[in-house]
Scaffold this motif. Sequence first.
Motif, PDB file in Angstrom:
ATOM      1  N   THR A 207       0.827  -1.205   0.000  1.00 49.42           N
ATOM      2  CA  THR A 207       0.000   0.000   0.000  1.00 49.42           C
ATOM      3  C   THR A 207       0.859   1.252   0.000  1.00 49.42           C
ATOM      4  O   THR A 207       0.551   2.242  -0.684  1.00 49.42           O
ATOM      5  CB  THR A 207      -0.934   0.007   1.228  1.00 49.42           C
ATOM      6  N   LEU A 208       1.958   1.232   0.760  1.00 52.39           N
ATOM      7  CA  LEU A 208       2.846   2.387   0.813  1.00 52.39           C
ATOM      8  C   LEU A 208       3.421   2.702  -0.569  1.00 52.39           C
ATOM      9  O   LEU A 208       3.382   3.851  -1.028  1.00 52.39           O
ATOM     10  CB  LEU A 208       3.974   2.143   1.816  1.00 52.39           C
ATOM     11  N   SER A 209       3.954   1.699  -1.242  1.00 54.34           N
ATOM     12  CA  SER A 209       4.550   1.930  -2.556  1.00 54.34           C
ATOM     13  C   SER A 209       3.526   2.459  -3.556  1.00 54.34           C
ATOM     14  O   SER A 209       3.800   3.401  -4.311  1.00 54.34           O
ATOM     15  CB  SER A 209       5.173   0.644  -3.092  1.00 54.34           C
ATOM     16  N   GLU A 210       2.348   1.869  -3.563  1.00 52.95           N
ATOM     17  CA  GLU A 210       1.319   2.317  -4.504  1.00 52.95           C
ATOM     18  C   GLU A 210       0.844   3.728  -4.176  1.00 52.95           C
ATOM     19  O   GLU A 210       0.621   4.551  -5.076  1.00 52.95           O
ATOM     20  CB  GLU A 210       0.153   1.332  -4.496  1.00 52.95           C
ATOM     21  N   SER A 211       0.708   4.027  -2.879  1.00 53.78           N
ATOM     22  CA  SER A 211       0.263   5.355  -2.470  1.00 53.78           C
ATOM     23  C   SER A 211       1.301   6.411  -2.818  1.00 53.78           C
ATOM     24  O   SER A 211       0.961   7.507  -3.270  1.00 53.78           O
ATOM     25  CB  SER A 211      -0.025   5.377  -0.961  1.00 53.78           C
ATOM     26  N   LEU A 212       2.559   6.098  -2.587  1.00 56.14           N
ATOM     27  CA  LEU A 212       3.619   7.036  -2.920  1.00 56.14           C
ATOM     28  C   LEU A 212       3.608   7.363  -4.408  1.00 56.14           C
ATOM     29  O   LEU A 212       3.664   8.530  -4.811  1.00 56.14           O
ATOM     30  CB  LEU A 212       4.982   6.456  -2.530  1.00 56.14           C
ATOM     31  N   PHE A 213       3.528   6.328  -5.232  1.00 55.28           N
ATOM     32  CA  PHE A 213       3.605   6.542  -6.678  1.00 55.28           C
ATOM     33  C   PHE A 213       2.428   7.369  -7.178  1.00 55.28           C
ATOM     34  O   PHE A 213       2.582   8.180  -8.096  1.00 55.28           O
ATOM     35  CB  PHE A 213       3.678   5.207  -7.409  1.00 55.28           C
ATOM     36  N   SER A 214       1.269   7.178  -6.557  1.00 55.81           N
ATOM     37  CA  SER A 214       0.100   7.956  -6.974  1.00 55.81           C
ATOM     38  C   SER A 214       0.278   9.442  -6.703  1.00 55.81           C
ATOM     39  O   SER A 214      -0.401  10.278  -7.308  1.00 55.81           O
ATOM     40  CB  SER A 214      -1.161   7.443  -6.275  1.00 55.81           C
TER      41      SER A 214
END
Length: 354
Positions: free
Chosen positions: A281-288
Motif C-alpha cells: 500500500t505504501l509503494s502504490e500510495s507514494l507513486f500515486s
Amino acid sequence: MLANPSRTTSPEHPVPMNLLHPADTDWQTELRHLITDPAELLQALELPPNLLAGAQMAERAFELRVPRPYLSRIRKGDPEDPLLKQILPLQQELLEVPGFGTDPLAEAAARQSSGVIHKYKDRVLLVLSGACAINCRYCFRRHFPYGENQLGGAAWQDALDYIRQQPNVSEVIFSGGDPLATPDARLARMLADLEQIPHLKRLRIHSRLPLVIPQRVTSELTEMLASSRLASTLVLHINHPQEVDESVRLALRPLRQSGVTLLNQAVLLKGVNDSLSVQKTLSESLFSEGILPYYLFVLDAVAGAAHFDVSDERARRLVGRLQAELPGYLVPRLAREIPGKPSKTLLLPIAPED
C-alpha cells in the motif's frame, strides 16, 4: 481541547487537522508548539496512563517532539497505532543491547569539519540543522553531537572551501536534524553559494518536515528549488501510508509540478511496517502522488532502538514477496549502510517459494 463534539471522525482521520491548529498557522509557529510532554501526548490521544512512567524515563534520554499536524493522523486510544509507535518513548529504549551503539554509521570518522560529512566519493553531506520537528524513536542520529556540528559563520565558509577542493563531488546533500528547519532566507543564501561551485550538479534534501508539518512547503521554497541551476531532489521519509493525508498531498503537489524530483526512503520497523500489505500500500500510495520508492533500510543499530529491529532474512523475504506483487519500479531497494563501504549495501530479496 482536541475534539469538537459536533464533528465526527473516522479511524483513518480520528482528529480533523483544522481542529488541532488554525489552517493559516505557519510552519515556524507549529515548530514552537510541538508536544514535548509525555503526559500531554497520552492525554491528547486518550492512551492508558500506565504508559506514562516509561515514557517519562525514556524521554529524559531522548526528547519527545511531535508536531500537531502529525498527531492528527494517529488513532486515539490505540497503543498499537503504527504512527504512535514511531514517536512514543518507551522504557525499552533504556536497555543496553549488544551490537547497538551511539554512532552506528561511524559518522565521526567521516567528519571533515564542523557539519561536513564525506563518506561517498561524489557526495558531501552537510548537517544544516540539529533541529527536528519530530523525534523518531529509531533515529540513527539520536546521539549525534549537533553542538559540535554547526554550519554558521566561519564553519560555512570552511564547508564551501572543502567542497571547492573536491572536484569529484557533484552532489551536496542537505541533512540534519532536519535541514528544512532552516528558514527559507538562509537556505537561499546557502544555495546561492553552492551554485557558484562549477563542479556541483545536484542538490539533495533529506527531510521529514514536509510530511509532519505540511506548511513547510512554502512558495518560496518551491521557487528556490525550481529555479536553481542545481537539479533538486527531495528525499522524504515516509514509513507508513497512514502518514500521508490530504494536507501532505496538497503540500507536495507544487514541488512535483515545478520539476523537483520526489523520492522516498523508509526504515523497516517491527510492528510498524513489516508486513506485505503495508509495504504494498505504501509503494502504490507514494507513486500515486509522484513519489518514487527509493530505499527501504533495515534498522541502523543505534542504542535505544533495538525493539524495532527486523532480521535481514525476514526483511529479504518480505521484499521478495513485494517484488512478486508489484512492478519493479514500485519496489524500493532493500539496503543497509555499513561504515567504510563506498556505497549502500543492497540486500537481495528472497523469492517466495512456489
